[in-house]
Design a protein around this motif. Structure first.
Motif, PDB file in Angstrom:
ATOM      1  N   GLU A  75       0.819  -1.205   0.000  1.00  0.00           N
ATOM      2  CA  GLU A  75       0.000   0.000   0.000  1.00  0.00           C
ATOM      3  C   GLU A  75       0.859   1.264   0.000  1.00  0.00           C
ATOM      4  O   GLU A  75       0.488   2.267  -0.610  1.00  0.00           O
ATOM      5  CB  GLU A  75      -0.938  -0.007   1.212  1.00  0.00           C
ATOM      6  CG  GLU A  75      -2.014  -1.087   1.143  1.00  0.00           C
ATOM      7  CD  GLU A  75      -2.974  -1.035   2.315  1.00  0.00           C
ATOM      8  OE1 GLU A  75      -2.755  -0.195   3.217  1.00  0.00           O
ATOM      9  OE2 GLU A  75      -3.938  -1.824   2.337  1.00  0.00           O
ATOM     10  N   CYS A 125      -6.057   2.144  -1.743  1.00  0.00           N
ATOM     11  CA  CYS A 125      -4.901   1.277  -1.497  1.00  0.00           C
ATOM     12  C   CYS A 125      -5.334  -0.075  -0.950  1.00  0.00           C
ATOM     13  O   CYS A 125      -4.793  -1.122  -1.349  1.00  0.00           O
ATOM     14  CB  CYS A 125      -3.934   1.959  -0.535  1.00  0.00           C
ATOM     15  SG  CYS A 125      -3.118   3.420  -1.201  1.00  0.00           S
ATOM     16  N   GLU A 126      -6.310  -0.068  -0.057  1.00  0.00           N
ATOM     17  CA  GLU A 126      -6.807  -1.328   0.498  1.00  0.00           C
ATOM     18  C   GLU A 126      -7.459  -2.180  -0.584  1.00  0.00           C
ATOM     19  O   GLU A 126      -7.216  -3.387  -0.672  1.00  0.00           O
ATOM     20  CB  GLU A 126      -7.814  -1.041   1.609  1.00  0.00           C
ATOM     21  CG  GLU A 126      -8.387  -2.294   2.231  1.00  0.00           C
ATOM     22  CD  GLU A 126      -9.461  -1.999   3.261  1.00  0.00           C
ATOM     23  OE1 GLU A 126      -9.766  -2.888   4.074  1.00  0.00           O
ATOM     24  OE2 GLU A 126     -10.013  -0.878   3.251  1.00  0.00           O
ATOM     25  N   TRP A 146      -4.834  -3.673  -2.896  1.00  0.00           N
ATOM     26  CA  TRP A 146      -4.168  -4.824  -2.287  1.00  0.00           C
ATOM     27  C   TRP A 146      -5.047  -6.069  -2.396  1.00  0.00           C
ATOM     28  O   TRP A 146      -4.580  -7.144  -2.799  1.00  0.00           O
ATOM     29  CB  TRP A 146      -3.844  -4.530  -0.828  1.00  0.00           C
ATOM     30  CG  TRP A 146      -3.587  -5.758   0.003  1.00  0.00           C
ATOM     31  CD1 TRP A 146      -4.357  -6.238   1.029  1.00  0.00           C
ATOM     32  CD2 TRP A 146      -2.487  -6.671  -0.127  1.00  0.00           C
ATOM     33  NE1 TRP A 146      -3.825  -7.379   1.537  1.00  0.00           N
ATOM     34  CE2 TRP A 146      -2.671  -7.680   0.857  1.00  0.00           C
ATOM     35  CE3 TRP A 146      -1.387  -6.745  -0.968  1.00  0.00           C
ATOM     36  CZ2 TRP A 146      -1.784  -8.736   1.020  1.00  0.00           C
ATOM     37  CZ3 TRP A 146      -0.505  -7.806  -0.807  1.00  0.00           C
ATOM     38  CH2 TRP A 146      -0.694  -8.781   0.166  1.00  0.00           C
TER      39      TRP A 146
END
Length: 394
Positions: free
Chosen positions: A56, A133-134, A137
């Motif tokens: 991230e 970002c989460e 991922w």
């Protein structure tokens, strides 16, 4: 403790009739799943969590910045000791009576106090960049594990003939591919379970916590009693839709509206067809009927199938929520310009809509006219999918 362990690992519960744990001990000729194999998932889960942080920071964040996603979070509420005490010690959603009392105590109008509580709640929510970002991922992991699962399963006989899941059961040797697949999936969901306590706490904390516990339990259960073949089918089937929903979220956060709409439509079609069509016809048919014919029922067989049936009920509920979310988005949006992942203040979104007065500081005197005559123009935020509590459920 020895008595408790002996009761828990009772062979008559876990294994078919006339099969013992001694029969499934590893030999030079064959390797079988062992409960202690799963201990490896705990340190690996920590490693995956650390990889997520690095990913991230050095991959997700630059990609988000390249897409013009700002790191700024919601506007912070003006410091106020009285309101902060109410927020932290009493309620985050004051009722009308409490609002009127605070209005008299602070000499602020009710609307300003409502705005303060909205801004204060939003301070505890992650920024759009953090959400992106989460999702990136999770998208990366799901894409990898789904691709791995497809490449592995297309070479196995039980993908094409599900009765192969039960022939010679439970004396089916454990291959390196199955072991890797199981340990990686289990480690990932353990990392999600751990990260719930380190990430910003969300309103669906309990639901997602229970979901992760159920997922981990199913993976562990099917591995211990060597139902790994059908377990690989279940995991691969569920990972397919997870890839699309995370991609749709990323498109939403990046404000790529057309791409978001397309991905969500693809996700909805795949989710409903796979969970309400393929899952019962393919998975439940083999676990309930083909296994009954070839192996026969035993206590853990009943438990395993009960869990899978409960999962089917969840599939039905989630499918209903997906359809409801899409219909609501279409009805509220303009024709040809609807956002299935957009949620408004009325939908109790994670980031609540901000009003046009949010940029102004709270007044020191009451402005009753603004409270009674002012308009509250809610502008759509880059919202989050709340209509479908889509947990990467397995």
């Amino acid at each position: 403790m020895a008595g408790i362990l002996a009761w828990f690992w009772n062979e008559r519960f876990w294994l078919p009739h006339n099969v013992t744990w001694a029969d499934l001990k590893n030999t030079d000729e064959a390797t079988f799943p062992q409960a202690e194999d799963l201990y490896l998932a705990c340190p690996l889960a920590f490693c995956i969590f650390m990889i997520r942080l690095v990913f991230e920071r050095f991959i997700g964040r630059p990609c988000a910045m390249g897409l013009k996603i700002q790191a700024n979070g919601p506007q912070k509420a003006q410091p106020n000791a009285i309101l902060e005490k109410v927020f932290t010690a009493i309620t985050k959603h004051p009722d009308e009576k409490r609002l009127e009392g605070l209005s008299k105590q602070l000499d602020w109008d009710v609307r300003t106090i409502q705005r303060w509580f909205r801004q204060r709640r939003n301070q505890e929510k992650p920024s759009t960049l953090a959400r992106f970002c989460e999702s990136m991922w999770r998208f990366t992991f799901y894409l990898y594990i789904f691709t791995y699962g497809v490449r592995f399963l297309k070479k196995t006989p039980w993908l094409w003939n599900t009765k192969e899941c039960w022939y010679n059961y439970p004396y089916q040797p454990l291959t390196v591919d199955i072991h890797y697949y199981y340990i990686l999936e289990l480690s990932f969901y353990l990392s999600l379970l751990f990260s719930q306590f380190t990430d910003i706490r969300r309103k669906d904390f309990l639901i997602m916590f229970l979901h992760h516990v159920a997922t981990i339990s199913l993976i562990t259960f099917s591995y211990v009693n060597n139902m790994a073949r059908v377990g690989t089918l279940v995991m691969c089937l569920h990972d397919a839709a997870d890839v699309l929903i995370e991609a749709a979220k990323m498109a939403n956060y990046a404000k790529c509206q057309i791409l978001c709409n397309l991905l969500f439509a693809m996700f909805a079609i795949l989710f409903i067809s796979s969970r309400l069509g393929v899952y019962p016809v393919w998975i439940l048919n083999t676990t309930l009927f083909e296994s009954w014919e070839i192996v026969g029922p035993y206590p853990s067989w009943w438990v395993f199938n009960l869990l899978l049936i409960l999962l089917q009920l969840l599939h039905s509920f989630w499918s209903y929520l997906i359809v409801k979310t899409a219909c609501r988005a279409i009805s509220k949006g303009k024709v040809g310009k609807w956002n299935p992942l957009h949620v408004s203040k009325d939908d109790h979104s994670d980031i609540e809509s901000s009003s046009d007065e949010d940029d102004s500081p709270p007044p020191n005197q009451k402005h009753h006219s603004s409270a009674t005559n002012g308009t509250n123009k809610n502008h759509g935020t880059n919202g989050y999918l709340t209509g479908t509590p889509y947990p990467d459920e397995h």
